[in-house]
Design an enzyme around this catalytic site. Structure first.
Site, mmCIF file in Angstrom:
data_model
loop_
_atom_site.group_PDB
_atom_site.id
_atom_site.type_symbol
_atom_site.label_atom_id
_atom_site.label_comp_id
_atom_site.label_asym_id
_atom_site.label_seq_id
_atom_site.Cartn_x
_atom_site.Cartn_y
_atom_site.Cartn_z
ATOM 1 N N LYS A 56 90.736 -15.946 78.672
ATOM 2 C CA LYS A 56 90.015 -14.842 79.306
ATOM 3 C C LYS A 56 89.769 -13.733 78.290
ATOM 4 O O LYS A 56 88.672 -13.165 78.228
ATOM 5 C CB LYS A 56 90.814 -14.308 80.509
ATOM 6 C CG LYS A 56 90.810 -15.285 81.681
ATOM 7 C CD LYS A 56 91.785 -14.920 82.783
ATOM 8 C CE LYS A 56 91.815 -16.012 83.843
ATOM 9 N NZ LYS A 56 92.837 -15.840 84.861
ATOM 10 N N GLN A 100 97.638 -12.063 86.501
ATOM 11 C CA GLN A 100 97.669 -13.517 86.305
ATOM 12 C C GLN A 100 98.779 -14.124 87.170
ATOM 13 O O GLN A 100 99.942 -13.733 87.078
ATOM 14 C CB GLN A 100 97.917 -13.834 84.813
ATOM 15 C CG GLN A 100 97.881 -15.307 84.472
ATOM 16 C CD GLN A 100 96.489 -15.925 84.663
ATOM 17 O OE1 GLN A 100 95.476 -15.324 84.319
ATOM 18 N NE2 GLN A 100 96.449 -17.127 85.222
ATOM 19 N N ASP A 123 89.223 -10.297 90.399
ATOM 20 C CA ASP A 123 89.489 -11.651 90.902
ATOM 21 C C ASP A 123 89.002 -11.836 92.341
ATOM 22 O O ASP A 123 89.070 -12.938 92.878
ATOM 23 C CB ASP A 123 91.006 -11.891 90.854
ATOM 24 C CG ASP A 123 91.344 -13.093 89.996
ATOM 25 O OD1 ASP A 123 90.415 -13.801 89.562
ATOM 26 O OD2 ASP A 123 92.549 -13.323 89.772
#
Ligand code: NAP
Length: 289
Positions: A56, A100, A123
């Protein structure tokens, strides 16, 4: 059966989209005086998570998004992480915040995700953004299911009027995937671990999305001839030589002779997930002004 599926090439589409995002960011940051910013928070040393975070951050660098990522030791407390999220919420250079997953067991992931400002929820997992998805309102969408939809669109696969089956009902993938397919006017069935005769349900699908986390769960016998099959699964297995290898939930070798379109693993949904994260960050940057 002689049909051989066309690949849904997520890697190629991701490269194309990232090049377009890089160009967009290059122009916008001159106008706005700063680049978009993304903070990826990682706790502990899970090697798979560390690899995803590196991916990422590398993708951010490639498109010109500034990274404000932080890596915390495994014993970091809930209170400490909440304070970090609050400070990133206030930081005007940061447009997207991502935690994460999975987190170490002592941490409450849901409570942490709820601390992220919905407009910085890169997200798309905050209840406000999931609620907007349920209501069919604009908002930040979960990256993996949004990436699947973008991949279908690229290959001109219109879910309208099709039978879609989603296997898996997680908040991360299965549920938002089913809602996005519904929004695109598919008739949607969701299957899960308590579904009896999974094969019979899977065989009804014109579009079959598999998001479970079990290697070889879906074989050719469970796929309707000519179906579009999207394999979200990412499983690390050891091959005959003892070397680690990434495989999906779908038995690629058998299914590719039955399906009309099929995603490879790797190179299918994975690169699309990262790209949609970048796109969400740029979208937040544009909307935050
Ligand atoms: N490519 C990407 O970018 C990407 C992104 C995210 C996740 N993934 C991968 O996608 C997979 C799923 O991720 P997730 O986060 O959704 O996993 P998850 O939270 O573990 O959910 C798995 C789902 O699969 C269902 N399931 C388990 N065994 C089943 C079976 N035998 N038959 C039918 N359904 C079954 C579970 O049902 P119950 O609800 O009944 O337990 C659950 O809904 C994993 O391999 C993950 O690594 C890939």
């Amino acid at each position: 059966m002689t049909l051989t599926a066309q690949l849904l090439d997520g890697k190629a589409l991701a490269q194309k989209m990232q090049a377009e995002l890089a160009e967009q960011v290059r122009v916008l940051q001159v106008q706005r005086g700063r680049p978009p910013g993304l903070a990826v928070l990682m706790v502990g040393d899970n090697p798979a998570s560390a690899a995803y975070v590196r991916n990422k951050e590398r993708a951010c660098t490639n498109v010109g998004i500034a990274s404000f990522g932080k890596h915390f030791p495994a014993d970091t407390t809930q209170t400490e992480l909440e304070a970090v999220i609050q400070s990133l919420n206030q930081d005007d250079r940061v447009d997207g915040i991502l935690v994460q997953l999975p987190l170490p067991d002592h941490l409450n992931a849901v409570a942490l995700l709820n601390q992220i400002l919905p407009e910085k929820d890169a997200d798309g997992l905050h209840p406000t953004n999931l609620g907007r998805l349920v209501r069919g309102e604009a908002g930040l969408r979960s990256c993996t299911p949004a990436g699947v939809m973008r991949l279908l669109q690229e290959y001109e696969i219109d879910p309208k009027g099709k039978q879609a089956v989603v296997i898996g009902r997680s908040i991360l993938v299965g549920k938002p995937q089913a809602l996005l397919l519904l929004e695109a006017n598919a008739t949607v069935t969701i299957a899960h671990s308590k579904t009896p005769d999974l094969g019979a349900i899977a065989r009804t699908a014109d579009i079959l999305i598999v998001a479970v986390g079990r290697p070889l769960l879906i074989t050719a016998e469970q796929v309707k001839p000519g179906a579009v099959v999207v394999d979200v699964g990412m499983n690390r297995i050891l091959d005959e030589t003892g070397k680690g290898r990434l495989v999906g939930d779908v038995d690629f070798n058998s299914v590719q002779s039955v399906a009309s379109f099929l995603t490879p693993v790797p190179g299918g949904v994975g690169p699309m997930t990262v790209t949609m994260l970048l796109q969400n960050t740029v979208q937040s940057y544009l909307q935050r002004g």
